[in-house]
Design an enzyme around this catalytic site. Structure first.
Site, mmCIF file in Angstrom:
data_model
loop_
_atom_site.group_PDB
_atom_site.id
_atom_site.type_symbol
_atom_site.label_atom_id
_atom_site.label_comp_id
_atom_site.label_asym_id
_atom_site.label_seq_id
_atom_site.Cartn_x
_atom_site.Cartn_y
_atom_site.Cartn_z
ATOM 1 N N CYS A 2 -13.809 44.736 21.745
ATOM 2 C CA CYS A 2 -12.982 44.201 22.829
ATOM 3 C C CYS A 2 -13.418 44.856 24.142
ATOM 4 C CB CYS A 2 -11.498 44.433 22.672
ATOM 5 S SG CYS A 2 -10.765 43.678 21.235
ATOM 6 N N TRP A 76 -12.192 40.821 20.213
ATOM 7 C CA TRP A 76 -12.662 40.835 18.823
ATOM 8 C C TRP A 76 -11.389 40.976 18.000
ATOM 9 C CZ3 TRP A 76 -12.483 44.152 14.589
ATOM 10 C CH2 TRP A 76 -13.401 43.900 13.563
ATOM 11 N N ASN A 102 -7.071 47.040 24.373
ATOM 12 C CA ASN A 102 -8.006 47.348 23.290
ATOM 13 C C ASN A 102 -7.319 48.353 22.381
ATOM 14 O OD1 ASN A 102 -9.884 45.864 24.615
ATOM 15 N ND2 ASN A 102 -11.210 47.586 25.185
ATOM 16 N N GLY A 103 -7.564 48.261 21.081
ATOM 17 C CA GLY A 103 -6.932 49.207 20.156
ATOM 18 C C GLY A 103 -6.003 48.483 19.209
ATOM 19 N N LYS A 487 -29.929 45.878 8.598
ATOM 20 C CA LYS A 487 -30.401 45.081 9.737
ATOM 21 C C LYS A 487 -30.545 43.624 9.342
ATOM 22 C CE LYS A 487 -29.820 47.073 12.145
ATOM 23 N NZ LYS A 487 -29.258 48.275 12.685
ATOM 24 N N GLU A 490 -27.086 41.895 8.652
ATOM 25 C CA GLU A 490 -26.264 41.736 9.862
ATOM 26 C C GLU A 490 -26.717 40.573 10.721
ATOM 27 O OE1 GLU A 490 -24.814 45.723 11.950
ATOM 28 O OE2 GLU A 490 -26.963 45.709 11.601
ATOM 29 N N HIS A 506 -32.457 51.359 -13.561
ATOM 30 C CA HIS A 506 -31.127 51.654 -14.119
ATOM 31 C C HIS A 506 -30.148 50.509 -13.886
ATOM 32 C CE1 HIS A 506 -32.375 55.672 -15.147
ATOM 33 N NE2 HIS A 506 -32.840 55.852 -13.916
ATOM 34 N N LYS A 601 -19.796 45.401 18.870
ATOM 35 C CA LYS A 601 -20.300 46.768 19.023
ATOM 36 C C LYS A 601 -19.130 47.733 19.265
ATOM 37 C CE LYS A 601 -24.510 48.791 20.571
ATOM 38 N NZ LYS A 601 -25.264 48.672 19.323
HETATM 39 C C1 F6R Z 1 -25.552 48.416 12.770
HETATM 40 C C2 F6R Z 1 -24.629 48.992 13.720
HETATM 41 C C3 F6R Z 1 -23.417 49.681 13.190
HETATM 42 C C4 F6R Z 1 -23.196 50.989 13.960
HETATM 43 C C5 F6R Z 1 -21.895 51.670 13.518
HETATM 44 C C6 F6R Z 1 -21.676 53.006 14.198
HETATM 45 O O1 F6R Z 1 -26.610 47.759 13.385
HETATM 46 O O2 F6R Z 1 -24.835 48.923 14.887
HETATM 47 O O3 F6R Z 1 -23.524 49.920 11.826
HETATM 48 O O4 F6R Z 1 -24.291 51.819 13.740
HETATM 49 O O5 F6R Z 1 -20.803 50.826 13.787
HETATM 50 O O6 F6R Z 1 -21.662 52.883 15.582
HETATM 51 P P1 F6R Z 1 -21.890 54.116 16.531
HETATM 52 O O7 F6R Z 1 -23.264 54.590 16.350
HETATM 53 O O8 F6R Z 1 -21.591 53.620 17.902
HETATM 54 O O9 F6R Z 1 -20.894 55.179 16.090
#
Ligand code: F6R
Length: 606
Positions: A2, A76, A102-103, A487, A490, A506, A601
């Protein structure tokens, strides 16, 4: 997760807010909205919001939407589906108060029930709506006091910005667990959840602490606690320039961020190498030689890609400093009532420095008296401030939701830390020199990997038809395989699993068939023969293999050859072609690369 942006000054606010939202869209992109103090004759608040992206909001914005004070939000979803009604801002029925948040309000259900019992009709399914009703119902005289009164009912996390029709000269903001930054301009002020929204207007910022509030007016600001005591803050200068948030000629931020890794690695090394003692200087580490010698364990905590970089870091610390080290997801650690050991050095890893699970793990550790350092990208972020010291990653802003350059730079930052600890402990000068030489080679070797992009793009077109993919690696290769699998899933939505190559027989070998190709990470180290045996096992089950290795692999259908560095540093380079593979697979499948579905993010909620 957000995004909030607000403006007060002389300029027409809607275009500024929309521009700010565009810059924050990576933090959430399922709906967007804004509210302004109308400059029309009748005054009052006007708002517009919609499900969808910021560009949808822009298209739907009424022509006459002028005003010089406003707040905006890109969402988000946590409470309530992404739709027009649940989008922020939330207003009270008389449209006196507008709130963006946000939160997560933990006691939202209880507050909603109380408000309903008092005759309030709640229109959305969100937790945020309670703020606007509580503020509107407060009988306090000032907006600040109304917000403070409302906050006394709230349990949970928030970064909020509030407008009130009766107080058109101000925006009131508050922070508890969700970032709020003030941007100080010339006779104008900004507020945002992230400096990304501010840097094209000002680089002078004030970051609020938890429990802190601020009133911003066009010409000044003041900060105080939620209890009303004044706090003293002075602006800091943001290190990252506005251009570093631009796409720089690339089609996506993901591509830009993969492509700029050689420069990013240059930055994490800059000014830190000490040839005389075959070590590195880490200015803000705050760990003296005695502590480095007496610690008995290292425990690294992070989430997602940060956790994977921490796995690489643990491996490096064990190898170079010969101290037992491991990494664990911070999101698990914090919930298992961990035994905190006074002889263990804890390290929290985070790009954003805001990830709630990692922050909560740090707070739990500190409460129990542990020594916690940070390996963080965003300077001055919550985790950077909570930890006792640490290493900044200096990757520059990472805008794409999926982490690439920050993962690589974090791995290099760990190499620096491992070398530093190693040289204080028992790593020889010769080995120190060897690692320094390897570090210096990295940027040029990354450029060489990038020159393979066209070939990797062709491979991606081929592997994009897979229904599922397996990623395997042993010891140094395993965290690389895990990160590559994350990667791919996602950004391309192809199902992918990562296993230690040794674990294949295994159980997971049962999945191998021609439609489930395997990506194998095979550094030229002491485990190469074991890894080759794994390729045999896969081939015997008609599995297709894409190898990432230092030389062509006979058993593989395709090999991406990467330059060889020192064995301890090989994982840094071996991840990069697999970032490109994920990128080009997603491109071949027509995915929305910078904004993968369901993700955002900076996960600032539990
Ligand atoms: C994957 C990705 C997430 C972040 C995770 C931690 O591509 O970006 O898995 O790595 O949410 O985020 P940070 O590093 O900001 O604590």
């Amino acid at each position: 997760m957000c995004g909030i942006v607000g403006y007060i000054g002389k300029r027409d606010t809607a275009p500024l807010l929309l521009e700010g939202l565009q810059r924050l869209e990576y933090r959430g992109y399922d709906s967007a909205g804004l509210a302004v103090h109308s400059s029309g004759s009748s005054g009052g608040l006007k708002s517009a919001k919609t499900k969808g992206r910021v560009r949808d909001l822009e298209e739907r914005l009424p022509k006459r939407f002028s005003g010089t004070v406003g707040i905006a939000h890109t969402r988000w979803a946590t409470h309530g589906a992404p739709n027009d009604v649940n989008a922020h801002p939330h207003l009270d029925p008389d449209e006196q108060v507008a709130v963006v948040h946000n939160g997560i309000v933990d006691n939202a259900a209880e507050l909603r029930a109380k408000l309903t019992a008092d005759g309030v009709t709640l229109v959305s399914d969100t937790d945020t709506e309670v703020f606007s009703h509580l503020i509107a119902r407060s009988e306090a005289d000032t907006l600040e006091a109304k917000v403070q009164e409302a906050l006394r009912h709230i349990e949970g996390t928030y970064g909020i910005a509030v407008l009130h029709a009766a107080f058109p000269d101000r925006i009131v903001v508050a922070r508890n667990g969700s970032p709020v930054v003030l941007g100080i301009g010339e006779k104008e002020m900004f507020v945002a959840s992230d400096v990304a929204a501010l840097v094209s207007h000002t680089r002078q910022v004030v970051t609020l602490d938890d429990g802190e509030m601020a009133t911003i007016k066009a010409g000044d600001y003041r900060t105080y606690t939620t209890e009303g005591s004044r706090t003293s803050t002075s602006p800091e200068t943001v290190e990252w320039a506005a251009e570093s948030y631009d796409m720089g000629g690339h089609d996506t931020y993901m591509h830009k961020e993969i492509a700029e890794q050689a420069d990013a690695v240059d930055r994490v090394l800059a000014g830190r190498i000490d040839d005389r003692f075959a070590t590195v200087h880490l200015g803000g580490l705050n760990l003296d030689a005695r502590e480095a010698r007496t610690m008995r364990r290292v425990k690294i905590l992070g989430c997602g890609s940060a956790y994977h970089a921490g796995m690489i870091g643990a491996q490096m610390i064990e190898e170079l400093a010969r101290v037992p080290a491991d990494a664990e997801p911070a999101s698990e650690f914090r919930y298992r009532n961990p035994v905190v050991d006074p002889d263990t050095l804890y390290i929290a890893v985070s790009q954003s420095g805001e990830t709630y699970d990692t922050l909560a793990a740090v707070q739990e550790l500190k409460r129990k008296g542990a020594r916690v350092l940070g390996v963080v990208n965003v300077v001055g972020s919550a985790i950077a401030r909570e930890t006792d010291g640490g290493v900044y990653v200096h990757a520059g802003p990472e805008v794409c939701v999926v982490s690439t350059k920050c993962f690589t730079n974090t791995a290099v930052a760990f190499a620096l830390l491992a070398l530093h600890l190693g040289r204080i402990r028992d790593l020889s000068v010769a080995d120190g020199k060897r690692i320094l030489a390897g570090l210096r080679q990295l940027p040029e070797q990354i450029d060489r990997v990038m020159r393979e992009e066209a070939a990797i793009e062709k491979l991606a077109a081929d592997y994009a038809t897979a229904k599922s993919m397996m990623f395997v690696g042993r010891v140094r290769g395993y965290p690389v395989a895990r990160e590559a699998s994350l990667k791919l899933k996602e950004v391309s939505y192809i199902h992918a699993e990562a296993y230690p190559a040794s674990e294949l027989k295994h159980g997971p070998l049962a999945l191998i068939e021609p439609a489930v190709p395997t990506v194998a990470v095979l550094p030229d180290d002491e485990l190469l023969d074991k890894n080759r045996a794994t390729l045999e096992e896969i081939k015997a089950r008609s599995g297709r293999i894409l190898a990432v290795a230092h030389m062509e692999q006979e058993k593989a259908d395709h090999t991406i050859v990467v330059p060889k560095n020192e064995p301890e540093l090989d994982p840094v380079l071996m991840g990069i072609p697999l970032q490109l593979l994920a990128y080009h697979t997603a491109l071949a499948l027509g995915r929305d690369i910078d904004k993968p579905r369901n993700l955002a993010k900076s996960v600032t909620v539990e």
